[in-house]
Design an enzyme around this catalytic site. Structure first.
Site, PDB file in Angstrom:
ATOM      1  N   GLY A 383     -25.835  56.081   8.957  1.00 30.58           N
ATOM      2  CA  GLY A 383     -25.933  56.562   7.588  1.00 30.58           C
ATOM      3  C   GLY A 383     -25.036  55.786   6.642  1.00 30.58           C
ATOM      4  O   GLY A 383     -24.827  54.575   6.769  1.00 30.58           O
ATOM      5  N   GLY A 384     -24.480  56.514   5.672  1.00 30.02           N
ATOM      6  CA  GLY A 384     -23.618  55.875   4.683  1.00 30.02           C
ATOM      7  C   GLY A 384     -22.351  55.294   5.258  1.00 30.02           C
ATOM      8  O   GLY A 384     -21.722  54.426   4.647  1.00 30.02           O
ATOM      9  N   GLY A 618     -30.567  17.173  -0.891  1.00 29.85           N
ATOM     10  CA  GLY A 618     -29.707  18.176  -1.503  1.00 29.85           C
ATOM     11  C   GLY A 618     -28.755  18.815  -0.527  1.00 29.85           C
ATOM     12  O   GLY A 618     -27.692  19.309  -0.920  1.00 29.85           O
ATOM     13  N   ALA A 619     -29.092  18.824   0.743  1.00 28.39           N
ATOM     14  CA  ALA A 619     -28.197  19.383   1.753  1.00 28.39           C
ATOM     15  C   ALA A 619     -26.904  18.586   1.833  1.00 28.39           C
ATOM     16  O   ALA A 619     -25.844  19.137   2.147  1.00 28.39           O
ATOM     17  CB  ALA A 619     -28.887  19.417   3.104  1.00 28.39           C
TER      18      ALA A 619
END
Length: 728
Positions: A383-384, A618-619
């Site tokens: 859960g939370g 771009g890498a």
């Protein structure tokens, strides 16, 4: 001094003495008004107005008052009591509780005189007269006067607490036997305790020491409470925990810390919930153990959730204990380690438990980048509750016994129809290899605790202190000839980048982070010449070392962690580019790839880079290039720095020529070789200063060690802003 004045003063002193007797003698069994006859009945004003024989008002008698206005309001007795000349003050009050009437005047006077003597004996014990005149004054004040037999009080006395001693059954019974004339008069052996201290009132009472008041008894009581707090869980719950191979909460904390260093805080805290029968179940500690200790001699704060108490569910005081140690850790600049084993929020406390979670989440954010936060998952975390570990720096899980998920298998089946086990949905292997939530997994709890200790040896105390330095046994000038032959001649053939890292760092020790997730990028901690460094490197053995969504996220988080805690970065580059495909494009490779670029560009720690083979497109820019302010960039002779690989470049640049060529394959091979010699090498980048030096692979360690020592004094200012907007 005139004789009349002396007489009036003596009479005033006697009146004051009788008032002191009244103060010391009147009692009420608080909480037992039905047995004693005393009760809260409003306000009481007790005044004296003694008069002299000649009819003039005695000034001292007029001033003497038993209760001041503050005390009148506190005691709340609704009767005005004045001096009466018929019965003694103590007898009148106590006779009423004993069922005696006002006609028992002689017995009442006897009790009054006895009470007065007891009070005077106490005063004499506390303060001995120092001179003959003082002794005479004491004697005159202590002797019962002729009016002692005739004074009485009307109304009910204010409240005092009486604790009978083992000699008599009750105070009222002892007084009753004395007043009825059972022979000799005896002082009742009681312990008289005033209700509360009030300004301006001096209370005289004899406190008889009993067995429960002794220091030894109090120490025994303290030990009993500690034992009760230590064994807060039921025997059945403890046995169930043991059968699963799990340690108890305190055992985990004590094994995590240096032997004998754990100091527990708030062990006597208990929950405040009264509904659903919770008032009868108030164990000490309330399902969480908090405190501090040391790891390798360095101070850390820790909390350990106890599944044997209310299933480790979070309550209001549970959250308060955790928040307290988190606040202390942030204030004192110490790491915080949380051991999670909880069933979630405590249903009986409702929204209060949810508020407790939010308070913890807020502190996770405030501590982020300030002090190291480490979460150990050693049981369920659902859960939370999962969001607190998710916001910490590192998450460690135990195989087979720890689980993390937002909704459990039953809810998943109800909503989606999928049937999945706890291990498949949120087990350690799942989060280590698929989701990337867990950075480390261990086979058992002891190994997990040891991993946490080892991890902390690479982290500083806070974002101001440097990372711990370890005197190196490995010489900084050491060269490794094996590195010269590590790179295969065939560019398409893979190799293990971890071998490169281990041959460069101190003693070959490398702690890899998220080893099973996004394996095409390696991240971890090591030491170079004794200094802690963060390692980032492309892994040619997995997807040829390309960058994809998961590897970009993994690298970006690790780079930002190192930058937050002033850990220098060393990057080993062998990247052919970003992974193509619709899955990556639709999954957001542009946005996620920008995270890694943003993290490197934002980092202000020393940044070193070594290009081992490929650095395409771009890498190349993303992987700590000179253009995003890396401090020192080196390359091996095998490095290829280009927009793309020779094959792709030839196919695009020379496409028309290849179509017109009679022997396109031979021409293509010739063009590829020419392109590689002219462009796919480190020297073009070195000509423009994008690479600081081209070095022999064997010299990688001494070159990096020297560069690191040079950059340790780096200071870089950021532009003034609230914070950057990283593409999350």
């Amino acid at each position: 001094m005139r004789r009349g004045q002396r007489g009036r003063r003596r009479r005033g002193r006697r009146v004051a003495g009788r008032l002191a007797e009244w103060r010391g003698g009147l009692v009420r069994l608080r909480g037992m008004t039905g047995n004693t006859g005393f009760g809260d009945q409003g306000r009481a004003t007790v005044r004296t107005a003694g008069r002299s024989r000649c009819g003039r008002a005695d000034e001292r008698g007029r001033r003497a008052r038993l209760l001041e206005p503050d005390l009148e309001h506190e005691l709340g007795v609704d009767a005005r009591c004045r001096l009466d000349r018929r019965r003694g003050p103590v007898a009148a009050a106590i006779a009423e509780s004993a069922g005696l009437g006002p006609e028992d005047e002689v017995a009442g006077a006897a009790v009054t005189a006895a009470g007065g003597r007891e009070l005077r004996e106490d005063r004499q014990t506390d303060r001995q007269p120092e001179s003959r005149y003082q002794r005479q004054g004491e004697k005159q004040r202590n002797e019962p006067g002729p009016r002692d037999q005739n004074r009485a009080w009307r109304g009910q006395p204010p409240g005092w607490i009486v604790r009978p001693t083992p000699h008599v059954e009750s105070f009222a019974a002892g007084v009753h036997s004395a007043v009825k004339g059972c022979g000799e008069q005896r002082d009742p052996p009681v312990t008289v305790i005033p209700p509360s201290p009030v300004r301006g009132i001096t209370r005289y009472a004899r406190r008889v020491s009993t067995e429960t008041d002794s220091t030894e008894a109090k120490l025994r009581r303290l030990q009993e409470l500690r034992d009760e707090a230590r064994h807060a869980g039921s025997a059945q719950a403890v046995e169930r925990q043991r059968s699963q191979g799990k340690l108890l909460a305190r055992e985990r904390a004590e094994k995590l810390l240096d032997p004998g260093s754990f100091f527990e805080l708030d062990r006597y805290v208990r929950h405040r919930e009264a509904e659903f029968g919770m008032r009868e179940k108030r164990p000490y500690g309330d399902a969480v153990v908090t405190g501090y200790g040391t790891i390798f001699g360095r101070k850390v704060f820790v909390f350990s959730q106890d599944f044997t108490v209310f299933g480790g569910s979070l309550s209001e005081v549970f959250a308060e204990k955790i928040c307290k140690v988190m606040d202390l850790a942030a204030k004192l600049g110490c790491p915080i380690i949380g051991i999670n084993d909880s069933g979630g929020a405590r249903i009986q406390e409702g929204v209060v438990s949810l508020a407790g979670y939010a308070e913890i989440f807020w502190r996770n954010v405030q501590c982020s980048g300030v002090i190291p936060q480490i979460s150990l998952i050693m049981g369920p975390c659902a859960g939370g509750a999962v969001y607190s570990p998710a916001m910490t720096d590192f998450v460690l899980m135990v195989e087979g016994s720890s689980y993390m998920f937002i909704t459990g298998p039953d809810v998943v089946k109800t909503v989606t129809g999928e049937e999945v086990s706890f291990e498949e949905l949120g087990g350690a292997a799942t989060h280590a290899a698929k989701s990337g939530v867990a950075q480390f997994i261990s086979p058992d709890e002891e190994a997990c605790l040891e991993d946490a200790r080892y991890l902390l040896s690479f982290l500083p105390q806070n974002n101001v202190d440097p990372a711990p330095y370890a005197e190196p046994s490995d010489p900084a000038s050491r060269e490794d000839a094996e590195l010269d032959t590590l790179i295969p001649d065939d560019p398409a053939k893979p190799y293990d980048m971890k071998d490169v890292v281990r041959r460069v760092v101190d003693d070959g020790e490398f702690l890899e982070v998220s080893e099973r997730w996004a394996e095409n990028l390696i991240c971890g901690f090591a030491r170079l010449n004794g200094h802690v460094i963060g390692i980032v490197g492309n892994q040619p053995r997995a997807l040829a070392g390309v960058l994809d969504i998961d590897s970009s996220v993994k690298g970006a988080r690790f780079v930002r962690t190192c930058d937050a805690f002033n850990i220098p970065l060393v990057t080993f580059v062998d990247v052919p580019g970003f992974l193509p495909g619709t899955a990556q494009e639709w999954g957001g490779i542009i946005r996620h790839g920008a995270k890694l670029l943003y993290a490197y560009a934002e980092a202000t720690v020393p940044k070193l880079a070594v290009i081992t083979r490929k650095a395409y497109g771009g890498a190349y820019d993303v992987m700590s290039s000179k253009h995003i302010r890396s401090d020192f960039n080196f390359a091996w002779p095998t490095a290829e720095v280009a927009v793309m690989g020779p094959d792709g470049a030839v196919n695009i640049v020379f496409r028309k020529e290849l179509e017109e060529s009679a022997d396109s394959e031979a021409r293509r091979a010739e063009l590829i070789e020419d392109y590689r010699e002219r462009f796919a090498n480190p020297y073009v980048a070195a000509e423009r200063g994008y690479v600081d030096d081209v070095i022999e692979p064997r010299r990688t360690r001494p070159v990096l060690a020297d560069a690191l020592e040079t950059t340790l004094t780096k200071r870089e200012r950021r532009p003034p802003r609230k914070h950057g907007n990283i593409p999350l």
